[in-house]
Design an enzyme around this catalytic site. Structure first.
Site, mmCIF file in Angstrom:
data_model
loop_
_atom_site.group_PDB
_atom_site.id
_atom_site.type_symbol
_atom_site.label_atom_id
_atom_site.label_comp_id
_atom_site.label_asym_id
_atom_site.label_seq_id
_atom_site.Cartn_x
_atom_site.Cartn_y
_atom_site.Cartn_z
ATOM 1 N N GLU A 6 1.043 -8.892 15.456
ATOM 2 C CA GLU A 6 2.009 -8.229 14.944
ATOM 3 C C GLU A 6 1.596 -7.429 13.541
ATOM 4 O O GLU A 6 0.779 -7.647 13.143
ATOM 5 C CB GLU A 6 2.967 -9.388 14.036
ATOM 6 N N LYS B 282 1.129 -6.953 9.561
ATOM 7 C CA LYS B 282 1.341 -7.822 8.230
ATOM 8 C C LYS B 282 2.062 -6.794 7.427
ATOM 9 O O LYS B 282 1.375 -5.866 6.714
ATOM 10 C CB LYS B 282 0.011 -8.225 7.893
ATOM 11 N N ASP C 2 3.956 -5.613 3.938
ATOM 12 C CA ASP C 2 3.236 -6.090 2.543
ATOM 13 C C ASP C 2 4.751 -6.153 1.787
ATOM 14 O O ASP C 2 5.064 -5.413 0.895
ATOM 15 C CB ASP C 2 2.707 -4.864 1.990
ATOM 16 N N TYR D 121 10.099 -15.312 12.506
ATOM 17 C CA TYR D 121 9.640 -16.731 12.826
ATOM 18 C C TYR D 121 11.013 -17.370 13.118
ATOM 19 O O TYR D 121 12.134 -17.070 12.378
ATOM 20 C CB TYR D 121 9.097 -17.237 11.437
ATOM 21 N N LYS E 75 -7.067 -7.988 7.635
ATOM 22 C CA LYS E 75 -6.742 -7.198 6.562
ATOM 23 C C LYS E 75 -7.325 -5.763 6.411
ATOM 24 O O LYS E 75 -8.493 -6.061 6.611
ATOM 25 C CB LYS E 75 -6.659 -7.840 4.925
ATOM 26 N N CYS F 269 2.110 19.190 -28.840
ATOM 27 C CA CYS F 269 2.667 19.578 -27.365
ATOM 28 C C CYS F 269 1.512 20.483 -26.822
ATOM 29 O O CYS F 269 1.516 21.499 -27.382
ATOM 30 C CB CYS F 269 3.880 20.067 -27.389
ATOM 31 N N CYS G 96 4.153 23.920 -26.453
ATOM 32 C CA CYS G 96 4.896 24.529 -27.417
ATOM 33 C C CYS G 96 4.000 24.304 -28.622
ATOM 34 O O CYS G 96 4.368 24.920 -29.700
ATOM 35 C CB CYS G 96 6.048 24.490 -27.195
ATOM 36 N N CYS H 183 7.523 15.371 -26.629
ATOM 37 C CA CYS H 183 7.548 16.611 -27.101
ATOM 38 C C CYS H 183 9.215 16.735 -27.679
ATOM 39 O O CYS H 183 9.915 16.729 -26.871
ATOM 40 C CB CYS H 183 7.117 17.652 -26.459
ATOM 41 N N CYS I 191 11.099 23.784 -25.648
ATOM 42 C CA CYS I 191 9.637 24.014 -25.162
ATOM 43 C C CYS I 191 9.663 24.450 -23.690
ATOM 44 O O CYS I 191 10.604 23.910 -22.800
ATOM 45 C CB CYS I 191 9.035 22.492 -25.127
HETATM 46 S S1 IVH Z 1 3.735 -15.636 9.542
HETATM 47 C C1 IVH Z 1 1.399 -19.304 8.820
HETATM 48 N N1 IVH Z 1 3.796 -12.856 10.103
HETATM 49 O O1 IVH Z 1 1.691 -12.888 5.008
HETATM 50 C C2 IVH Z 1 2.382 -18.224 9.208
HETATM 51 N N2 IVH Z 1 3.424 -13.500 7.930
HETATM 52 O O2 IVH Z 1 -0.145 -15.134 4.224
HETATM 53 C C3 IVH Z 1 2.708 -17.398 8.075
HETATM 54 N N3 IVH Z 1 3.190 -11.960 6.348
HETATM 55 O O3 IVH Z 1 3.587 -15.503 3.484
HETATM 56 C C4 IVH Z 1 3.781 -16.402 8.362
HETATM 57 N N4 IVH Z 1 3.647 -10.204 7.733
HETATM 58 O O4 IVH Z 1 4.541 -13.101 3.331
HETATM 59 C C5 IVH Z 1 3.762 -14.018 9.107
HETATM 60 N N5 IVH Z 1 4.236 -10.603 10.727
HETATM 61 C C6 IVH Z 1 3.876 -11.623 9.832
HETATM 62 C C7 IVH Z 1 3.737 -11.250 8.450
HETATM 63 C C8 IVH Z 1 3.383 -12.285 7.470
HETATM 64 C C9 IVH Z 1 3.482 -10.552 6.511
HETATM 65 C C10 IVH Z 1 3.266 -12.250 4.906
HETATM 66 C C11 IVH Z 1 4.029 -13.579 4.826
HETATM 67 C C12 IVH Z 1 3.282 -14.780 4.458
HETATM 68 C C13 IVH Z 1 1.966 -14.185 4.278
HETATM 69 C C14 IVH Z 1 0.951 -15.233 4.849
#
Ligand code: IVH
Length: 666
Positions: free
Chosen positions: A112, A114, A116, A224, A310, A404, A407, A422, A427
């Site tokens: 999946e 990740k 942010d 989840y 990452k 400035c 001007c 300014c 200006c």
């Molecule tokens: S699963 C142990 N799935 O990453 C399972 N987490 O370091 C952890 N996060 O606290 C959750 N995308 O904030 C999961 N597709 C994803 C995610 C994800 C981002 C973040 C989440 C979690 C942190 C874990």
């Protein structure tokens, strides 16, 4: 007569359905007007039949009160974090460990994105969302139910016989372009900028007032599902179930059969990363079978069945050739690093904002320094630090300017602000900036009048301010004599200028660029005062009294209208035919005595139901609140009034009888 209970249920169903189509599927099938009408009807019915209000009603997405403090939410199952890997060897190690722990058993992975953002938990009981909380330390977080309810892609209730008591987890985030827009607003308001979408989302979820949260475009992807009573077998199945239950699930997930598949997935995602509308910082790899997940268990705070891969923040070193100063439309001076161009994460970067002089001092950034530039799938490249070892011997700190750059006027620094300004209204940089703001898409939306054209028009003396735009049509013949001004583009521009006269009053109010007035504030003020004439007469106190509007804005508005230059501008725009009052249909019969005042109702009134009285107060421009405080202006007390009346007396709040109230209405 329709059965109100039935009608309420029908409206809720339709609204939740429309929310789902709009926010989850991204396939809206209703126009805003139809949606608003349903919402209005539902609100009216619920006001009339308060007993029929339920927590899953779409009207309950935004609660009317600010929380003082969030209560603690203990997670039934801890919210773990992931161990990170930064290269592919780490992933191979992870796979080896999984393989050896599982022995001969075959296994698969789900990959999946990740996201942010911030992890949150949503707890449902009997199909209803009863609690939403942040991850916190993994064991307990903050109960932010009210704030999470404002996210309209989160179902407040699910329709399922199987899933009744369960928990869903996911990531709350803000899209890249929404982040840019919010920061633009922050800048207009002279407020601190957010450093990235993640921090913006975090700051928003921590807001005590869910009305403010609702104004920020939060999103969520869920990943989840846990339900003790349902037979769940794999993570992939869970994602499908979440989707069926109408939770937003990101579609980029993939089932792969081995670590090679994982690698291919990671590579393919890194390719599309920059083009995604939200930020991700890697990929999450999870063992698919839930039984295997359980068997593998966790080591400390991280599970053995999952790992995060990452992406490396893309970083390069380059030289600052010079630091230039930009002058904004309100006079803000912004230092900008002019960089030796470098190619980084899909684009060439030759400039980066250094924000303000405090930032320059903090990072000790100087001209000719070699600096690290980072772009982490991020929207804006950042200067993260200086390579001190390569600093030229004769280097000097960059001096804070006193004049400035455009001007030459002496610069000013208001106390408690990080920006330098300014103060010269005339200006040239400010003039250009104000015009650019005026024609901007979210303001008067005049296409074909970009920055370079404005510069030419100013230089050739066609215009001196944005009001002059409306007299350009009288100068068509002269315009056509200008180099590169073709008949077609000039006519299109003139037409766009004509069309802009149809823009509503709140847009005009935003476009004229009063300091601190963003789009939202302009809407609130326009609605409250109804016309520019009434606004121009308003005192600071009256403006400050508007809910959500503070003293800085109030002062800025009054300063603006006191200024002769502003009066002249408004006069010109009025002559051009712009809208300086709200449309008839939006008008409320605002009553001076009610405008901006806070009322608290208590006891039983003879002639009005509580709802009717509230409606009257709001219609006349007042607000109602449920508790008495120093901010209360009036307590309207009926028969058998209790503790609120006592409190009002203690605080010296004015108490109205029903007949006083009627007198006020006249
Ligand atoms: S699963 C142990 N799935 O990453 C399972 N987490 O370091 C952890 N996060 O606290 C959750 N995308 O904030 C999961 N597709 C994803 C995610 C994800 C981002 C973040 C989440 C979690 C942190 C874990």
């Amino acid at each position: 007569m329709v059965n109100p209970e039935k009608r309420i249920a029908e409206l809720r169903e339709n609204i939740l359905d429309a929310d789902y189509k709009y926010y989850v599927l991204d396939e809206p099938d209703l126009d805003d007007y139809a949606y608003d009408m349903m919402m209005k009807e539902l609100e009216a019915l619920e006001k009339e039949y308060p007993l029929l209000v339920t927590p899953d009603s779409p009207t309950q997405r935004v609660s009317g009160k600010a929380t003082q403090k969030f209560t603690e939410a203990v997670h039934k199952v801890p919210m773990l974090s992931l161990s990170n890997s930064y290269n592919f060897d780490d992933l191979l190690d992870f796979d080896k460990r999984v393989k050896s722990l599982l022995g001969d058993e075959p296994y698969e992975y789900i990959c999946e994105l990740k996201f942010d953002g911030l992890a949150v938990s949503l707890v449902f009981e009997k199909g209803y969302l009863i609690r939403g909380s942040t991850r916190g330390d993994g064991t307990k977080g903050d109960d932010v139910t009210g704030n999470l309810k404002t996210i309209r892609s989160i179902p407040l209730r699910v329709k399922s016989d199987t899933f009744r008591n369960f928990e869903v987890r996911g990531e709350v985030f803000i899209k890249k372009d929404d982040f840019l827009r919010i920061n633009e607003e922050q800048e207009n308001l002279g407020e601190k900028l957010f450093s990235n979408p993640r921090n913006t989302a975090a700051g928003t979820l921590k807001q005590k007032d869910s009305r403010k949260v609702a104004a920020r475009p939060l999103n969520i992807f869920t990943y989840y599902l846990r339900d003790e009573n349902a037979s769940l077998s794999t993570h992939g199945e869970n994602l499908k179930i979440l989707k069926e239950l109408r939770f937003p699930v990101n579609s980029h997930w993939k089932k792969v059969k081995d670590i090679d598949g994982v690698k291919k997935y990671c590579d393919s995602i890194e390719e599309i990363r920059d083009g995604l509308p939200y930020e991700i910082d890697g990929v999450v790899v999870k063992v698919n079978s839930l039984a295997q997940q359980e068997f593998l268990g966790s080591a400390g705070k991280s599970p053995r069945w999952a790992i995060a891969y990452k992406f490396k923040a893309k970083e390069k070193t380059t030289r600052i050739n010079g630091i230039t100063l930009q002058v904004g439309r309100t006079g803000t001076i912004t230092p900008v690093a002019e960089l030796e161009p470098v190619f980084l994460a899909g684009s060439t970067i030759s400039r980066a904002t250094l924000h303000n002089f405090e930032e320059i001092r903090r990072k000790d950034i100087r001209e000719k320094d070699f600096v690290k530039i980072e772009k982490g799938g991020d929207v804006i490249p950042k200067v993260t630090g200086v390579v001190l070892s390569d600093r030229p011997k004769d280097s000097r700190p960059f001096p804070e300017p006193s004049k400035c750059p455009v001007c030459g006027t002496k610069l000013e620094k208001p106390e408690e602000e990080v920006y330098i300004y300014c103060p010269n209204y005339f200006c040239p940089a400010q003039i250009q900036g104000r015009i650019e703001h005026f024609v901007w898409r979210d303001a008067m939306d005049i296409e074909g009048l970009g920055g370079s054209i404005i510069a030419v028009l100013l230089e050739k003396g066609f215009i001196k301010d944005f009001a002059d735009i409306y007299s350009l049509k009288e100068k068509r013949a002269e315009l056509l004599k200008v180099d590169r001004f073709g008949a077609k583009s000039v006519d299109n521009m003139l037409q766009a200028i004509e069309n802009s006269k149809e823009k509503q009053f709140d847009r005009v109010l935003f476009a004229i660029g009063i300091k601190h007035i963003g789009e939202r504030t302009a809407k609130l003020i326009a609605k409250h005062f109804g016309s520019i004439d009434r606004l121009a007469e308003a005192t600071e106190e009256e403006i400050d009294d508007i809910y959500e509007i503070g003293p800085a804005i109030a002062k800025s508005v009054c300063d603006f209208f006191r200024d002769a230059k502003s009066k002249e501008l408004i006069k010109k725009l009025r002559k051009a035919g712009l809208k300086f009052e709200i449309d008839e249909s939006e008008k409320q019969e605002v009553n001076e005595k009610f405008a901006g005042k806070v009322f608290v109702l208590t006891g039983t009134l003879q002639k009005y139901s509580r709802n009717k009285a509230e409606e009257i107060i709001e219609k006349l421009g007042g607000r109602t609140s449920s508790s008495v405080s120093k901010k209360t202006d009036y307590v309207l007390a009926g028969a058998d009034a209790g503790s609120k009346l006592e409190k009002a007396k203690k605080l010296g709040v004015r108490i109205l009888s029903e007949s006083d109230f009627e007198e006020m209405m006249k």
